[in-house]
Motif scaffolding. Structure first.
Motif, mmCIF file in Angstrom:
data_model
loop_
_atom_site.group_PDB
_atom_site.id
_atom_site.type_symbol
_atom_site.label_atom_id
_atom_site.label_comp_id
_atom_site.label_asym_id
_atom_site.label_seq_id
_atom_site.Cartn_x
_atom_site.Cartn_y
_atom_site.Cartn_z
ATOM 1 N N GLU A 79 -1.776 2.243 -12.722
ATOM 2 C CA GLU A 79 -0.890 1.683 -11.701
ATOM 3 C C GLU A 79 -1.370 1.972 -10.284
ATOM 4 O OE1 GLU A 79 3.097 2.942 -12.693
ATOM 5 O OE2 GLU A 79 3.089 1.742 -14.527
ATOM 6 N N PHE A 80 -2.695 1.849 -10.101
ATOM 7 C CA PHE A 80 -3.274 1.957 -8.764
ATOM 8 C C PHE A 80 -3.155 0.602 -8.086
ATOM 9 C CE2 PHE A 80 -5.865 5.795 -9.770
ATOM 10 C CZ PHE A 80 -5.670 6.481 -8.586
ATOM 11 N N GLU A 81 -2.392 0.531 -7.028
ATOM 12 C CA GLU A 81 -2.418 -0.665 -6.196
ATOM 13 C C GLU A 81 -3.721 -0.617 -5.417
ATOM 14 O OE1 GLU A 81 1.081 -1.303 -3.815
ATOM 15 O OE2 GLU A 81 2.326 -0.314 -5.332
ATOM 16 N N THR A 82 -4.204 -1.784 -5.012
ATOM 17 C CA THR A 82 -5.454 -1.832 -4.254
ATOM 18 C C THR A 82 -5.289 -2.779 -3.079
ATOM 19 O OG1 THR A 82 -6.360 -3.671 -5.536
ATOM 20 C CG2 THR A 82 -6.842 -1.443 -6.331
ATOM 21 N N PHE A 83 -6.218 -2.658 -2.153
ATOM 22 C CA PHE A 83 -6.344 -3.647 -1.099
ATOM 23 C C PHE A 83 -7.827 -3.890 -0.889
ATOM 24 C CE2 PHE A 83 -5.488 0.492 0.678
ATOM 25 C CZ PHE A 83 -6.331 0.651 1.764
ATOM 26 N N MET A 117 0.840 -1.169 0.000
ATOM 27 C CA MET A 117 0.000 0.000 0.000
ATOM 28 C C MET A 117 0.891 1.240 0.000
ATOM 29 S SD MET A 117 -3.048 0.606 2.629
ATOM 30 C CE MET A 117 -2.541 1.709 3.883
ATOM 31 N N ASN A 118 0.530 2.281 -0.730
ATOM 32 C CA ASN A 118 1.340 3.486 -0.852
ATOM 33 C C ASN A 118 1.188 4.449 0.308
ATOM 34 O OD1 ASN A 118 2.195 2.583 -3.295
ATOM 35 N ND2 ASN A 118 0.762 3.785 -4.481
ATOM 36 N N SER A 119 0.291 4.184 1.229
ATOM 37 C CA SER A 119 0.050 5.083 2.347
ATOM 38 C C SER A 119 1.253 5.093 3.280
ATOM 39 C CB SER A 119 -1.195 4.608 3.096
ATOM 40 O OG SER A 119 -1.471 5.452 4.175
ATOM 41 N N LEU A 120 1.491 6.215 3.949
ATOM 42 C CA LEU A 120 2.586 6.310 4.905
ATOM 43 C C LEU A 120 2.341 5.400 6.097
ATOM 44 C CD1 LEU A 120 3.219 10.157 4.885
ATOM 45 C CD2 LEU A 120 4.518 8.384 3.708
ATOM 46 N N SER A 121 1.090 5.209 6.479
ATOM 47 C CA SER A 121 0.724 4.364 7.610
ATOM 48 C C SER A 121 -0.410 3.456 7.176
ATOM 49 C CB SER A 121 0.240 5.221 8.779
ATOM 50 O OG SER A 121 1.194 6.176 9.144
ATOM 51 N N PRO A 178 -12.609 -2.544 -4.727
ATOM 52 C CA PRO A 178 -11.322 -2.437 -4.036
ATOM 53 C C PRO A 178 -11.061 -1.032 -3.497
ATOM 54 C CG PRO A 178 -10.991 -2.411 -6.407
ATOM 55 C CD PRO A 178 -12.459 -2.644 -6.175
ATOM 56 N N LEU A 179 -10.196 -0.954 -2.489
ATOM 57 C CA LEU A 179 -9.765 0.322 -1.939
ATOM 58 C C LEU A 179 -8.468 0.723 -2.650
ATOM 59 C CD1 LEU A 179 -10.258 -0.336 1.890
ATOM 60 C CD2 LEU A 179 -11.926 0.509 0.240
ATOM 61 N N PRO A 180 -8.441 1.890 -3.309
ATOM 62 C CA PRO A 180 -7.213 2.315 -3.988
ATOM 63 C C PRO A 180 -6.164 2.779 -2.978
ATOM 64 C CG PRO A 180 -8.943 3.957 -4.268
ATOM 65 C CD PRO A 180 -9.557 2.806 -3.530
ATOM 66 N N ALA A 181 -4.960 2.234 -3.095
ATOM 67 C CA ALA A 181 -3.857 2.624 -2.215
ATOM 68 C C ALA A 181 -3.409 4.037 -2.566
ATOM 69 C CB ALA A 181 -2.705 1.641 -2.374
ATOM 70 N N GLY A 182 -2.715 4.661 -1.646
ATOM 71 C CA GLY A 182 -2.225 6.016 -1.856
ATOM 72 C C GLY A 182 -3.198 7.083 -1.411
ATOM 73 N N CYS A 183 -4.413 6.689 -1.071
ATOM 74 C CA CYS A 183 -5.414 7.641 -0.581
ATOM 75 C C CYS A 183 -5.220 7.844 0.918
ATOM 76 C CB CYS A 183 -6.824 7.133 -0.890
ATOM 77 S SG CYS A 183 -7.193 7.126 -2.653
ATOM 78 N N ILE A 184 -5.966 8.789 1.467
ATOM 79 C CA ILE A 184 -5.847 9.073 2.896
ATOM 80 C C ILE A 184 -7.109 8.700 3.679
ATOM 81 C CG2 ILE A 184 -4.020 10.787 2.693
ATOM 82 C CD1 ILE A 184 -6.121 12.988 2.734
ATOM 83 N N ALA A 185 -8.187 8.323 2.971
ATOM 84 C CA ALA A 185 -9.414 7.864 3.629
ATOM 85 C C ALA A 185 -10.249 7.072 2.638
ATOM 86 C CB ALA A 185 -10.213 9.041 4.177
ATOM 87 N N TRP A 186 -11.073 6.173 3.177
ATOM 88 C CA TRP A 186 -11.912 5.305 2.357
ATOM 89 C C TRP A 186 -13.240 5.092 3.062
ATOM 90 C CZ3 TRP A 186 -6.991 4.673 3.948
ATOM 91 C CH2 TRP A 186 -5.986 4.597 2.990
ATOM 92 N N LEU A 187 -14.345 5.140 2.304
ATOM 93 C CA LEU A 187 -15.686 4.855 2.819
ATOM 94 C C LEU A 187 -16.286 3.736 1.973
ATOM 95 C CD1 LEU A 187 -16.995 8.515 3.139
ATOM 96 C CD2 LEU A 187 -16.200 7.055 4.990
#
Length: 192
Positions: free
Chosen positions: A104-108, A1-5, A116-125
């Motif tokens: 090139e969106f990674e997902t989880f 995941m591209n997120s910092l945390s 899927p939830l796109p990585a690199g974002c800062i929030a997901w609903l």
């Protein structure tokens, strides 16, 4: 995941705060073996308990087709670091191929929906469509009940946005490829 945390759960009673500052969002959708991602600027929180959101999904989009078929979607809050991918997600058609792969969106995986939830974002609903056929058909407006909410804890915790770094601030689309990012937070109080 591209997120910092790694994302942390957000209490559903605070889910509306993830969109309350009016960011551009990414809408993720899936049905069967098909999936898509698009950018949207017209979204907003609607209610607290249960939390609800609204988003406009044009009839001509693959996202709309997948949301109509599945009855669910994800709203993700992108940040400045992925503004180029966000613009491309709103500019390209998913009918030409898998935009997640092309951009090139990674997902989880989501916890409650198939999208899927796109990585690199800062929030997901993670949302389930509240069926309002007249509103959907007439205005392209979809209402969703938030089933799960997630946020990068470096950017959102204790019910508030913190924006730890410039590249991790939410973005707001103006037009013609122009965005602005959320500015510095400040607090005021009502006197007397």
């Amino acid at each position: 995941m591209n997120s910092l945390s790694a994302p942390q759960p957000v209490p559903l009673a605070q889910a509306h705060r993830l969109l309350n500052h009016g960011p551009t969002v990414l809408v993720s959708s899936a049905h069967g073996k098909r999936r898509n991602i698009m950018a949207a600027s017209w979204s907003m929180p609607l209610d607290f308990d249960p939390p609800k959101v609204a988003v406009v999904l044009d009839k001509a989009t693959l996202t709309r087709e997948l949301v109509d078929a599945s009855g669910e979607f994800v709203l993700a809050v992108p940040c400045r670091a992925i503004a180029e991918q966000t613009l491309a997600a709103g500019s390209l058609s998913g009918r030409d191929g898998d935009k997640f792969a092309a951009l090139e969106f990674e997902t989880f995986p989501a916890s409650r929906v198939a999208a899927p939830l796109p990585a690199g974002c800062i929030a997901w609903l993670e949302c389930r469509v509240i069926d309002e056929p007249q509103v959907q058909h007439t205005y392209d407006l979809f209402l969703g009940e938030v089933l799960a909410a997630w946020a990068d804890p470096a950017e959102f915790s204790d019910g508030r946005w913190h924006f730890s770094a410039e590249g991790r601030r939410s973005i707001h689309y103006v037009a013609g490829g122009q965005f602005f990012s959320t500015g510095e937070a400040f607090e005021v109080s009502v006197t007397g």
